[in-house]
Design a protein around this motif. Structure first.
Motif, PDB file in Angstrom:
ATOM      1  N   UNK A 109      30.503 109.412 -25.088  1.00 57.27           N
ATOM      2  CA  UNK A 109      31.046 110.339 -26.605  1.00 57.27           C
ATOM      3  C   UNK A 109      30.636 109.920 -27.430  1.00 57.27           C
ATOM      4  N   UNK A 110      30.799 111.087 -28.356  1.00 53.27           N
ATOM      5  CA  UNK A 110      30.588 110.636 -29.970  1.00 53.27           C
ATOM      6  C   UNK A 110      31.681 111.284 -30.968  1.00 53.27           C
ATOM      7  N   UNK A 111      32.707 110.209 -31.120  1.00 55.56           N
ATOM      8  CA  UNK A 111      33.084 111.416 -32.633  1.00 55.56           C
ATOM      9  C   UNK A 111      33.299 111.255 -33.893  1.00 55.56           C
ATOM     10  N   UNK A 112      33.483 112.299 -34.487  1.00 56.98           N
ATOM     11  CA  UNK A 112      33.056 112.380 -35.962  1.00 56.98           C
ATOM     12  C   UNK A 112      34.212 112.766 -36.849  1.00 56.98           C
ATOM     13  N   UNK A 113      34.719 112.389 -37.729  1.00 61.07           N
ATOM     14  CA  UNK A 113      35.475 113.222 -38.709  1.00 61.07           C
ATOM     15  C   UNK A 113      35.038 112.963 -39.846  1.00 61.07           C
ATOM     16  N   UNK A 114      34.594 114.539 -40.844  1.00 61.02           N
ATOM     17  CA  UNK A 114      33.916 114.412 -41.450  1.00 61.02           C
ATOM     18  C   UNK A 114      34.351 115.031 -42.860  1.00 61.02           C
ATOM     19  N   UNK A 115      34.715 115.111 -44.104  1.00 55.60           N
ATOM     20  CA  UNK A 115      34.652 114.932 -45.038  1.00 55.60           C
ATOM     21  C   UNK A 115      33.593 115.447 -46.574  1.00 55.60           C
ATOM     22  N   UNK A 116      33.523 117.010 -46.839  1.00 52.94           N
ATOM     23  CA  UNK A 116      33.066 117.107 -48.003  1.00 52.94           C
ATOM     24  C   UNK A 116      33.838 118.148 -49.528  1.00 52.94           C
ATOM     25  N   UNK A 117      33.630 117.776 -50.775  1.00 49.34           N
ATOM     26  CA  UNK A 117      34.192 117.925 -52.134  1.00 49.34           C
ATOM     27  C   UNK A 117      33.627 118.196 -52.715  1.00 49.34           C
ATOM     28  N   UNK A 118      33.984 118.578 -53.518  1.00 51.78           N
ATOM     29  CA  UNK A 118      33.392 118.254 -54.879  1.00 51.78           C
ATOM     30  C   UNK A 118      34.068 117.713 -55.783  1.00 51.78           C
ATOM     31  N   UNK A 119      33.491 116.938 -57.018  1.00 49.84           N
ATOM     32  CA  UNK A 119      34.457 116.428 -58.390  1.00 49.84           C
ATOM     33  C   UNK A 119      33.815 116.894 -59.355  1.00 49.84           C
ATOM     34  N   UNK A 120      34.198 117.218 -60.889  1.00 50.47           N
ATOM     35  CA  UNK A 120      32.919 117.533 -61.770  1.00 50.47           C
ATOM     36  C   UNK A 120      32.186 116.134 -61.711  1.00 50.47           C
ATOM     37  N   UNK A 121      32.526 114.763 -61.360  1.00 47.07           N
ATOM     38  CA  UNK A 121      31.435 114.181 -62.031  1.00 47.07           C
ATOM     39  C   UNK A 121      30.545 113.614 -60.506  1.00 47.07           C
ATOM     40  N   UNK A 122      30.749 114.789 -59.372  1.00 47.72           N
ATOM     41  CA  UNK A 122      30.224 114.350 -57.663  1.00 47.72           C
ATOM     42  C   UNK A 122      30.065 115.089 -57.350  1.00 47.72           C
ATOM     43  N   UNK A 123      28.917 115.536 -57.349  1.00 53.06           N
ATOM     44  CA  UNK A 123      28.444 116.954 -56.386  1.00 53.06           C
ATOM     45  C   UNK A 123      28.155 116.530 -54.823  1.00 53.06           C
ATOM     46  N   UNK A 124      28.546 117.963 -53.917  1.00 53.85           N
ATOM     47  CA  UNK A 124      27.751 117.017 -52.422  1.00 53.85           C
ATOM     48  C   UNK A 124      28.088 116.023 -52.302  1.00 53.85           C
ATOM     49  N   UNK A 125      29.728 115.551 -52.018  1.00 46.75           N
ATOM     50  CA  UNK A 125      30.492 114.641 -52.066  1.00 46.75           C
ATOM     51  C   UNK A 125      30.742 114.453 -50.690  1.00 46.75           C
ATOM     52  N   UNK A 126      31.146 113.493 -49.592  1.00 47.01           N
ATOM     53  CA  UNK A 126      31.006 113.556 -48.176  1.00 47.01           C
ATOM     54  C   UNK A 126      31.333 112.287 -47.690  1.00 47.01           C
ATOM     55  N   UNK A 127      32.456 112.337 -47.218  1.00 41.63           N
ATOM     56  CA  UNK A 127      32.712 110.531 -45.948  1.00 41.63           C
ATOM     57  C   UNK A 127      33.039 111.245 -45.065  1.00 41.63           C
ATOM     58  N   UNK A 128      32.218 110.304 -43.530  1.00 44.43           N
ATOM     59  CA  UNK A 128      32.839 110.238 -42.586  1.00 44.43           C
ATOM     60  C   UNK A 128      33.559 109.507 -41.486  1.00 44.43           C
ATOM     61  N   UNK A 129      34.044 109.091 -40.813  1.00 45.51           N
ATOM     62  CA  UNK A 129      34.243 107.851 -39.680  1.00 45.51           C
ATOM     63  C   UNK A 129      33.493 108.621 -38.439  1.00 45.51           C
ATOM     64  N   UNK A 130      32.869 108.041 -37.907  1.00 48.08           N
ATOM     65  CA  UNK A 130      32.305 107.870 -36.512  1.00 48.08           C
ATOM     66  C   UNK A 130      32.386 106.498 -35.507  1.00 48.08           C
ATOM     67  N   UNK A 131      33.145 108.041 -33.650  1.00 48.63           N
ATOM     68  CA  UNK A 131      33.140 105.881 -32.555  1.00 48.63           C
ATOM     69  C   UNK A 131      32.051 106.760 -32.325  1.00 48.63           C
ATOM     70  N   UNK A 132      31.676 105.898 -31.712  1.00 47.35           N
ATOM     71  CA  UNK A 132      30.492 106.271 -30.032  1.00 47.35           C
ATOM     72  C   UNK A 132      31.061 105.588 -29.348  1.00 47.35           C
TER      73      UNK A 132
END
Length: 738
Positions: A638-661
């Motif tokens: 089983x794979x579970x992923x929490x992913x967040x996408x964001x944009x900042x004035x200084x950062x484009x196409x930003x993302x972060x994730x946590x994954x548990x396999x």
């Protein structure tokens, strides 16, 4: 057969028509405002452009015919539009807002280029995404795809496993041609670098209709990076560091394009020391790899062609036991030296309502294996002579493969899209070393196929049939001939609002390989004496595959199930004898069944479009007739992923994730395997793009096995020796566009 080939080739040099152009706008379906930087791509002719600040676009020098345009933009549903040139010169495309990622372009199947339109389910992942989530190499990356795993020998050697089948039962395509590199061997990896690979596609299940023998279990299709858009150029530099092995890979690429000519170059260097577990480094898992890729494209009038070349030179350690603890990146004995050359040519000739595709390939695989030579303790040997002896490979094989794939896309007849084609291969294996794992031999394949897509109002149907012949001539005088007829039927339909279903029935086959037919000896690392069986028959299978998908603006859900029945499944079994202190294994056949599937959920609640929750479960069971389990079947996970996408004035196409396999224990094992306990692996990472000296830079930071878990994967070839898989690893990557 010769008349059939000549007839199709004749079409390639007749009926050349004038060039055309098309212009238009891409707008928001709700506001009707023009969309800036929307991408338009003609997959059939590999041409594309982007919209300007008003949402307008223009493409010149298009050949006559019927084509699909794929229109995509982040935040909108990807749309496929069919046009007829020169009848259509102006279009307006409306895109519907969506929180779902842009839909992938599928290359490995013949008709539709969007997965939502395909009758056959194809898994797709970009190499960029796999590396961003911590993949160390290509073999490691593909194991993140649902239903796909990898049989590994350390970090450097990996073989794809699709729903429990691997080696010669899975066909690998690179640069549009089938890869042949002695893939039957336990210690033989892909021999490919992830540098210059744009995306990975996986056909799960028999694909013999499209690809012939060895596609019984599925196809791993590796798409090379695209050329630059017309009248643009680009240079990029990429580097990645891996903390566990204190290793790195770096590459630099250049692309240039004008209206008629395109070219690209990419060179890369990779080095890793032995990977580290919680308690030790695994001796001789170190490796070095050099890779060079080049491409040249040309389009004029109604002819499009491209040539690609890949040189991959690898020096791979073969791990045997825990010994020297070192950060050296130079492999110890035993090790492999592998040089792989891939030459490929893809050409298309366009007619008013049809086209001819001609794909040619030549693969030259030079494989050397070096091992320590044993001498009596009392023997007085000059050290220099001993070193010179080591320089001679114990095993040295050269495999030269020429293949062709010619398909003619007939003019549409009402609801029918039809393709007929011929494919073939000539392969020569030659030995040069003191050991002979398989004999000198020549293999010839030829196959003819026909497949159609039928468009009904609410149903898409695909049918096809194919006949193949394989002849193997061995220098000893043995000659084997195998024939097979295969077919496929697939249906895709919408069974309710937002609910689609796919049902595919297909047969596949695999002719026995040289190792299975002719082996007679021991090989470094196998710890067994193998004896081939020249009376083996072809494996033949029938698979039923059902897929149901639900999708709306908040959630996506899918269920895939399959049942795969294989007649004459070939396997190794001990006969109770020993030769040179090694147990003797012989090749036998029995019927087998594999069954299982995948379940997945993707939650992206509107208006929280930046939040993604993804979960998937995969399972496969393999049994011989009589009840005994098949070897090297991956454990349920089983794979579970929490992913967040964001944009900042200084950062484009930003993302972060946590994954548990979470991998379950594997207790359904063959007679010669042991149980494997379950384990959990935690990963996390983040990244994005920013401006550096007025150019775009992209960074990724990810960590895998963050808890430094001590575990052994069931598909690890080091499992019988109790050697653990890799511990925690931090990957840091940076790409800079000049």
């Amino acid at each position: 057969m010769k008349l059939f080939i000549k007839a199709m080739l004749l079409l390639a040099f007749t009926n050349i028509y004038a060039q055309n152009s098309i212009k238009g706008t891409v707008v928001d379906a709700n506001t009707k405002q023009g969309l800036v930087f929307a991408n338009l791509y003609f997959p059939d002719i590999d041409r594309g452009t982007s919209t300007d600040e008003k949402g307008s676009f223009s493409i010149q020098n298009l050949p006559s015919g019927n084509y699909k345009i794929l229109v995509s933009l982040l935040g909108y549903e990807t749309k496929s539009v069919t046009i007829s040139i020169p009848n259509t010169s102006t279009i307006e495309v409306s895109l519907v807002p969506s929180a779902i990622e842009m839909e992938a372009i599928i290359v490995s199947t013949p008709f539709h280029k969007l997965q939502s339109e395909n009758v056959m389910k194809v898994e797709h992942e970009t190499m960029k995404h796999l590396k961003a989530t911590g993949a160390v190499n290509l073999s490691d990356g593909i194991s993140n795809i649902a239903g796909v795993e990898s049989v590994t020998t350390g970090l450097s050697i990996g073989k794809p496993v699709i729903r429990g089948l691997s080696s010669n039962r899975v066909l690998v395509y690179a640069q549009g041609v089938r890869l042949e590199n002695q893939q039957f061997g336990d210690e033989h990896g892909l021999g490919l670098s992830d540098s210059g690979i744009e995306s990975v596609e996986v056909i799960k299940g028999p694909a013999s209709l499209l690809y012939g023998s060895d596609a019984l279990g599925g196809v791993l299709y590796l798409n090379p990076e695209k050329f630059a858009q017309s009248n643009t150029s680009n240079t990029d530099i990429n580097g990645n560091y891996f903390s566990n092995t204190e290793g790195y890979n770096t590459n630099v690429g250049y692309k240039w394009s004008e209206d008629n000519f395109k070219l690209l170059f990419r060179g890369s260097l990779t080095e890793h020391s032995d990977y580290k577990t919680t308690d030790y480094r695994v001796t001789n898992t170190r490796f070095k790899e050099q890779d060079f890729k080049a491409g040249l494209g040309y389009q004029k009038n109604n002819i499009k062609t491209e040539f690609r070349y890949n040189l991959n030179a690898s020096k791979l350690g073969i791990p045997e036991e825990i010994g020297e603890q070192s950060l050296s990146k130079t492999p110890l004995l035993p090790y492999q030296n592998i040089t792989n050359h891939i030459f490929s040519s893809k050409s298309t000739v366009f007619f008013n309502n049809s086209r001819l595709d001609i794909n040619l390939g030549y693969i030259y695989n030079d494989r050397k294996e070096f091992e320590e030579h044993h001498h009596d303790e009392d023997e007085d040997e000059d050290e220099e002579e001993h070193e010179a002896e080591i320089l001679e490979p114990a095993l040295h094989m050269k495999l030269k493969t020429a293949n062709y794939d010619i398909k003619y896309n007939l003019p549409n007849l009402g609801k029918f899209e039809t393709i007929v084609g011929v494919q073939g291969m000539n392969q020569v294996n030659t030995n040069y070393g003191e050991e002979e794992l398989i004999p000198n031999a020549t293999t010839n394949d030829i196959g003819v196929l026909a497949t159609s897509h039928i468009h009904f109002e609410k149903v898409g149907m695909q049918i096809g049939a194919r006949f193949d012949n394989r002849t193997i001539n061995i220098d000893s005088g043995l000659s084997k001939d195998f024939n097979s007829f295969n077919g496929a039927l697939g249906i895709k339909t919408d069974i309710a609002k937002n609910v689609s279903a796919r049902v595919n029935l297909a047969t596949g086959f695999r002719a026995p390989n040289l190792s299975e037919l002719t082996s007679d000896g021991s090989h470094e690392g196998t710890n067994r004496y193998e004896i081939g069986n020249e009376n083996l028959k072809s494996e033949q299978n029938f698979q039923t595959d059902i897929a149901i998908e639900y999708s709306n603006e908040h959630v996506e859900f899918f269920v895939n199930g399959f049942f795969n029945s294989i007649n004459n499944y070939i396997y190794l079994s001990p006969n109770g004898e020993t030769i040179d202190d090694d147990p003797v294994f012989v090749y036998l056949q029995n019927d087998a069944n594999l069954y299982g599937g995948e379940i997945g959920l993707h939650l992206h609640p509107h208006p929280l479009d930046w939040l993604h929750l993804e979960s998937s479960f995969e399972t496969v069971t393999g049994k011989q007739t009589g009840g005994s389990y098949l070897p090297l079947i991956p454990a349920n996970s089983i794979t579970n992923i929490l992913r967040i996408e964001f944009e900042k004035p200084w950062l484009k196409k930003g993302y972060s994730f946590v994954k548990l396999v979470s991998t379950f224990s594997q207790n359904n094992i063959s007679t010669f395997e042991t149980n494997t306990p379950g384990y959990n692996l935690l990963s996390a990472g983040f990244g994005g793009s920013f401006s550096l000296f007025k150019n775009e830079a992209t960074f990724t930071i990810s960590g895998t096995n963050l808890t430094n878990k001590t575990y052994i994967n069931h598909l690890s070839r080091l499992k019988p020796d109790g050697i653990f898989n890799m511990g925690s690893n931090i990957s840091i990557g940076l790409t800079y566009n000049l």
